[in-house]
Design a protein around this motif. Structure first.
Motif, PDB file in Angstrom:
ATOM      1  N   SER A 101       0.837  -1.200   0.000  1.00 24.85           N
ATOM      2  CA  SER A 101       0.000   0.000   0.000  1.00 24.85           C
ATOM      3  C   SER A 101       0.871   1.248   0.000  1.00 24.85           C
ATOM      4  CB  SER A 101      -0.930   0.003   1.224  1.00 24.85           C
ATOM      5  OG  SER A 101      -0.180  -0.049   2.426  1.00 24.85           O
ATOM      6  N   GLY A 102       2.140   1.084  -0.386  1.00 26.54           N
ATOM      7  CA  GLY A 102       3.053   2.216  -0.441  1.00 26.54           C
ATOM      8  C   GLY A 102       3.891   2.341   0.818  1.00 26.54           C
ATOM      9  N   TYR A 103       4.669   3.414   0.888  1.00 28.80           N
ATOM     10  CA  TYR A 103       5.521   3.579   2.057  1.00 28.80           C
ATOM     11  C   TYR A 103       4.762   4.125   3.253  1.00 28.80           C
ATOM     12  CZ  TYR A 103       9.356   4.667   5.112  1.00 28.80           C
ATOM     13  OH  TYR A 103      10.179   4.705   6.206  1.00 28.80           O
ATOM     14  N   ARG A 104       3.807   5.022   3.012  1.00 23.69           N
ATOM     15  CA  ARG A 104       3.004   5.596   4.082  1.00 23.69           C
ATOM     16  C   ARG A 104       1.531   5.453   3.761  1.00 23.69           C
ATOM     17  NH1 ARG A 104       4.763   9.617   7.367  1.00 23.69           N
ATOM     18  NH2 ARG A 104       2.896   8.985   8.507  1.00 23.69           N
ATOM     19  N   SER A 105       0.714   5.446   4.791  1.00 26.88           N
ATOM     20  CA  SER A 105      -0.736   5.463   4.622  1.00 26.88           C
ATOM     21  C   SER A 105      -1.184   6.915   4.691  1.00 26.88           C
ATOM     22  CB  SER A 105      -1.402   4.625   5.723  1.00 26.88           C
ATOM     23  OG  SER A 105      -2.799   4.624   5.571  1.00 26.88           O
ATOM     24  N   ASP A 113       3.859  14.308  -7.592  1.00 29.48           N
ATOM     25  CA  ASP A 113       4.138  13.033  -8.251  1.00 29.48           C
ATOM     26  C   ASP A 113       5.522  12.486  -7.908  1.00 29.48           C
ATOM     27  OD1 ASP A 113       1.679  13.352  -9.362  1.00 29.48           O
ATOM     28  OD2 ASP A 113       2.360  13.407 -11.449  1.00 29.48           O
ATOM     29  N   GLN A 114       6.529  13.358  -7.864  1.00 28.05           N
ATOM     30  CA  GLN A 114       7.882  12.891  -7.601  1.00 28.05           C
ATOM     31  C   GLN A 114       7.984  12.263  -6.220  1.00 28.05           C
ATOM     32  OE1 GLN A 114      10.435  12.658  -9.702  1.00 28.05           O
ATOM     33  NE2 GLN A 114      11.567  11.615  -8.077  1.00 28.05           N
ATOM     34  N   THR A 115       7.359  12.890  -5.218  1.00 30.68           N
ATOM     35  CA  THR A 115       7.383  12.329  -3.869  1.00 30.68           C
ATOM     36  C   THR A 115       6.641  11.006  -3.821  1.00 30.68           C
ATOM     37  OG1 THR A 115       7.495  14.540  -2.880  1.00 30.68           O
ATOM     38  CG2 THR A 115       6.755  12.739  -1.460  1.00 30.68           C
ATOM     39  N   GLN A 116       5.480  10.941  -4.495  1.00 28.93           N
ATOM     40  CA  GLN A 116       4.721   9.688  -4.491  1.00 28.93           C
ATOM     41  C   GLN A 116       5.505   8.571  -5.175  1.00 28.93           C
ATOM     42  OE1 GLN A 116       0.243   7.961  -5.492  1.00 28.93           O
ATOM     43  NE2 GLN A 116       0.875   9.892  -6.408  1.00 28.93           N
ATOM     44  N   LEU A 117       6.184   8.873  -6.279  1.00 31.15           N
ATOM     45  CA  LEU A 117       6.984   7.863  -6.962  1.00 31.15           C
ATOM     46  C   LEU A 117       8.138   7.395  -6.069  1.00 31.15           C
ATOM     47  CD1 LEU A 117       7.519   6.234  -9.533  1.00 31.15           C
ATOM     48  CD2 LEU A 117       8.887   8.168 -10.373  1.00 31.15           C
ATOM     49  N   GLU A 118       8.748   8.331  -5.355  1.00 30.27           N
ATOM     50  CA  GLU A 118       9.814   7.958  -4.415  1.00 30.27           C
ATOM     51  C   GLU A 118       9.281   7.045  -3.324  1.00 30.27           C
ATOM     52  OE1 GLU A 118      11.329  11.662  -3.007  1.00 30.27           O
ATOM     53  OE2 GLU A 118      12.370  12.145  -4.886  1.00 30.27           O
ATOM     54  N   HIS A 121       8.865   3.495  -4.855  1.00 28.79           N
ATOM     55  CA  HIS A 121      10.165   2.825  -4.965  1.00 28.79           C
ATOM     56  C   HIS A 121      10.694   2.428  -3.583  1.00 28.79           C
ATOM     57  CE1 HIS A 121      10.914   3.055  -9.213  1.00 28.79           C
ATOM     58  NE2 HIS A 121      10.768   4.367  -9.261  1.00 28.79           N
ATOM     59  N   ARG A 122      10.523   3.310  -2.617  1.00 31.29           N
ATOM     60  CA  ARG A 122      11.004   3.003  -1.268  1.00 31.29           C
ATOM     61  C   ARG A 122      10.247   1.818  -0.679  1.00 31.29           C
ATOM     62  NH1 ARG A 122      11.697   7.430   3.675  1.00 31.29           N
ATOM     63  NH2 ARG A 122      12.763   6.018   5.143  1.00 31.29           N
ATOM     64  N   ALA A 123       8.945   1.761  -0.935  1.00 34.88           N
ATOM     65  CA  ALA A 123       8.150   0.630  -0.453  1.00 34.88           C
ATOM     66  C   ALA A 123       8.633  -0.675  -1.070  1.00 34.88           C
ATOM     67  CB  ALA A 123       6.671   0.854  -0.777  1.00 34.88           C
ATOM     68  N   GLN A 124       8.908  -0.669  -2.361  1.00 33.99           N
ATOM     69  CA  GLN A 124       9.412  -1.883  -3.012  1.00 33.99           C
ATOM     70  C   GLN A 124      10.727  -2.331  -2.381  1.00 33.99           C
ATOM     71  OE1 GLN A 124       9.257  -0.180  -7.071  1.00 33.99           O
ATOM     72  NE2 GLN A 124       8.010  -1.954  -7.655  1.00 33.99           N
ATOM     73  N   ALA A 125      11.609  -1.369  -2.095  1.00 34.35           N
ATOM     74  CA  ALA A 125      12.901  -1.703  -1.492  1.00 34.35           C
ATOM     75  C   ALA A 125      12.736  -2.271  -0.088  1.00 34.35           C
ATOM     76  CB  ALA A 125      13.794  -0.457  -1.464  1.00 34.35           C
TER      77      ALA A 125
END
Length: 201
Positions: A101-105, A113-118, A121-125
């Protein structure tokens, strides 16, 4: 009767990634209502989130593992970082699928968009580091924005997203420009049924 029913059981684990003054978030984002409480913590709301990691997850984990029923765990990456015991339980659960569900709820309507994409990616890592595998699906459990699906496709690595109530069955999604111009990734959209439909069923 030779009737078959397909069921998809989903456990959301978000507790630890929600907006909170303790996480450095603005009090207005962390409060259960919009009343000005002079930047005080909302102890009752905090206890609701704490229940999920203290009892809720483990009750469901016991039910599904004891019955050997596989399910999908949709996990917030920050919550995983704060609860390594649950990470181990997820890694050891046989047949469980892991989605993110991403890095944060968070409410992403006000996030660029750039922050959301980061965050994606951070969540995947984090999933790869703590669970030994990247998430196969994606579902914001708070509020995505109009760019979320495009950014999921741009990040790559996901088989589906569930940020939709648009159908009863999964359907294909082709990312719009600019993502379509930079990647050939397509994803399956697996709609999440709204609560009222679940109650009827």
């Amino acid at each position: 009767y030779n009737t078959k029913v397909a069921l998809n059981f989903i456990i959301h684990f978000e507790e630890g990634g929600e907006p909170s003054i303790l996480h450095g978030d603005h009090p207005a984002a962390a409060a259960a209502d919009t009343t000005d409480h002079h930047h005080q913590r909302d102890i009752i709301t905090e206890s609701q989130h704490e229940y999920g990691s203290r009892q809720g997850f483990w009750r469901l984990h016991t039910v599904f593992t004891s019955k050997q029923i596989p399910c999908t765990a949709v996990c917030c990456a920050m919550a995983l970082e704060r609860n390594l015991r649950i990470c181990k339980a997820l890694k050891d659960a046989p047949g469980w699928e892991i989605a993110s569900s991403g890095y944060r709820s968070l409410d992403y309507r006000t996030i660029d968009d750039q922050t959301q994409l980061e965050h994606i990616h951070r969540a995947q890592a984090v999933h790869q580091d703590l669970l030994g595998r990247k998430p196969v699906g994606f579902c914001h459990t708070r509020i995505p924005n109009a760019s979320t699906r495009r950014l999921i496709c741009q990040a790559g690595g996901f088989l589906y997203d569930s940020n939709s109530f648009a159908d009863d069955l999964p359907y294909w999604h082709i990312p719009p420009p600019p993502a379509a111009a930079t990647t050939t990734t397509t994803t399956t959209t697996t709609p999440s049924p709204p609560p009222i439909r679940e109650y009827k069923l």
